[in-house]
Enzyme design. Sequence first.
Site, PDB file in Angstrom:
ATOM      1  N   HIS A 218       8.749   1.059   3.356  1.00 12.47           N
ATOM      2  CA  HIS A 218      10.038   1.144   4.567  1.00 12.47           C
ATOM      3  C   HIS A 218      10.831  -0.231   4.184  1.00 12.47           C
ATOM      4  CE1 HIS A 218       7.674  -1.944   6.311  1.00 12.47           C
ATOM      5  NE2 HIS A 218       6.359  -1.022   6.588  1.00 12.47           N
TER       6      HIS A 218
ATOM      7  N   MET B  57       0.935  -1.194   0.283  1.00 12.97           N
ATOM      8  CA  MET B  57      -0.064   0.144  -0.019  1.00 12.97           C
ATOM      9  C   MET B  57       0.986   1.263   0.036  1.00 12.97           C
ATOM     10  SD  MET B  57      -3.285  -0.985   1.944  1.00 12.97           S
ATOM     11  CE  MET B  57      -2.819  -0.872   3.689  1.00 12.97           C
TER      12      MET B  57
ATOM     13  N   LYS C 205       4.868 -10.353   8.899  1.00 14.27           N
ATOM     14  CA  LYS C 205       4.259  -9.149   9.794  1.00 14.27           C
ATOM     15  C   LYS C 205       2.713  -9.363   9.713  1.00 14.27           C
ATOM     16  CE  LYS C 205       3.638  -5.058  11.425  1.00 14.27           C
ATOM     17  NZ  LYS C 205       2.641  -4.395  10.807  1.00 14.27           N
TER      18      LYS C 205
ATOM     19  N   HIS D 115       9.226  -3.347   3.769  1.00 14.76           N
ATOM     20  CA  HIS D 115       8.905  -3.656   2.105  1.00 14.76           C
ATOM     21  C   HIS D 115      10.260  -4.144   1.089  1.00 14.76           C
ATOM     22  CE1 HIS D 115       5.419  -0.848   3.333  1.00 14.76           C
ATOM     23  NE2 HIS D 115       4.864  -1.817   3.091  1.00 14.76           N
TER      24      HIS D 115
HETATM   25  P1  AMP Z   1       1.441  -3.269   3.619  1.00 13.34           P
HETATM   26  O1  AMP Z   1       2.194  -1.924   2.416  1.00 13.34           O
HETATM   27  O2  AMP Z   1       1.574  -2.502   4.780  1.00 13.34           O
HETATM   28  O3  AMP Z   1       0.125  -3.619   2.876  1.00 13.34           O
HETATM   29  O4  AMP Z   1       2.333  -4.018   3.345  1.00 13.34           O
HETATM   30  C1  AMP Z   1       2.799  -4.930   2.222  1.00 13.34           C
HETATM   31  C2  AMP Z   1       3.692  -6.068   2.568  1.00 13.34           C
HETATM   32  O5  AMP Z   1       4.862  -5.888   3.157  1.00 13.34           O
HETATM   33  C3  AMP Z   1       2.874  -7.007   3.298  1.00 13.34           C
HETATM   34  O6  AMP Z   1       2.900  -8.441   2.440  1.00 13.34           O
HETATM   35  C4  AMP Z   1       3.354  -6.983   4.626  1.00 13.34           C
HETATM   36  O7  AMP Z   1       3.181  -8.145   5.293  1.00 13.34           O
HETATM   37  C5  AMP Z   1       4.810  -6.522   4.514  1.00 13.34           C
HETATM   38  N1  AMP Z   1       5.655  -5.910   5.508  1.00 13.34           N
HETATM   39  C6  AMP Z   1       4.983  -4.822   6.101  1.00 13.34           C
HETATM   40  N2  AMP Z   1       5.625  -4.365   7.118  1.00 13.34           N
HETATM   41  C7  AMP Z   1       6.572  -5.479   7.182  1.00 13.34           C
HETATM   42  C8  AMP Z   1       7.774  -5.501   7.924  1.00 13.34           C
HETATM   43  N3  AMP Z   1       8.079  -4.908   9.075  1.00 13.34           N
HETATM   44  N4  AMP Z   1       8.458  -6.681   7.678  1.00 13.34           N
HETATM   45  C9  AMP Z   1       8.175  -7.625   6.570  1.00 13.34           C
HETATM   46  N5  AMP Z   1       7.260  -7.619   5.847  1.00 13.34           N
HETATM   47  C10 AMP Z   1       6.720  -6.391   6.086  1.00 13.34           C
END
Ligand code: AMP
Length: 284
Positions: free
Chosen positions: A31, A27, A153, A34
């Site tokens: 960081h 999304m 996560k 990602h």
């Molecule tokens: P999001 O942008 O929050 O929807 O996350 C996108 C992807 O990044 C998802 O598969 C999350 O599980 C992964 N993700 C987010 N934060 C972390 C983290 N701290 N360590 C590993 N993967 C992460």
Amino acid sequence: MLVHEIEELRKIRKEWCGEKVGLVPTMGALHQGHLSLIKKAKEMCDRVVVSVFVNPIQFGPAEDYGKYPRTLEKDMELCNSAGVDLVFAPSPEVMYGKGQKLSNDTLTYVCPPFFYVNKLCGKSRVGHFDGVCTVVLKLFNIVQPDFGFFGEKDAQQAVIIKKMVKDLNVPVEIIECPIVREEGGLALSSRNKYLSEEGKKEALVLSKILNNIKACYNKGITDIDALKETAYGFLSKEHELEYLEILDRDTLDEKDKADDNSRAFIACRVEGVRLIDNICLGGK
Ligand code: AMP
């Protein structure tokens, strides 16, 4: 390369015929968490696509869809330095169609089984995983990757996506990547941006509770209630615990006793920000 339209992406995808393609759905507000997924994708694939899409249908009406951080320019810089081949950043209109009402009265949704969604995050975020599965299947159909990369996560999400892929025969292999944390232990999350410095310190309670549960398990405690009770010493009025559960890491089944295949899951609000984290009890 930044692409906003599905047709343009499909054209480029055709040129990659015969190459291994990896998709990292995000999304945005990228960081190091990602970036670890992107790194893994780079290792395994010839081409890496990162999608950046704040998916309206996975947010509840009282959630943070409107204020979710949107930082596409910076995300592009990070993706370019990480060697990403293509960033797909569609608008909601491109993803769901102009004038399409975003409700299951009129839009086809992918609804994962009740057993998997009626617990952990799914309990308070009703409909959330329908939104996630719907957008992920759409992204798989648009990008047609060989591999999809997801973070531990969001461990419940990863289990549910794997289940969807298996049940619907989606030809994508799901790769799970470990949680990336700040030095103090706080799991990286785009929502950490909502926290003050003080809040960030308070947010360490999640990883502290989880690490302590794992330490107790390593000492031989396997009674689930006894393990969960160890959390109370860490919680104060700054922390609003939503859930703390110990379940099977692959099936999300409840267990009589904790074992090496168990995962402890926690969700807690700090400064009104909903944070989640988890830890596997087996392994180092
Ligand atoms: P999001 O942008 O929050 O929807 O996350 C996108 C992807 O990044 C998802 O598969 C999350 O599980 C992964 N993700 C987010 N934060 C972390 C983290 N701290 N360590 C590993 N993967 C992460």
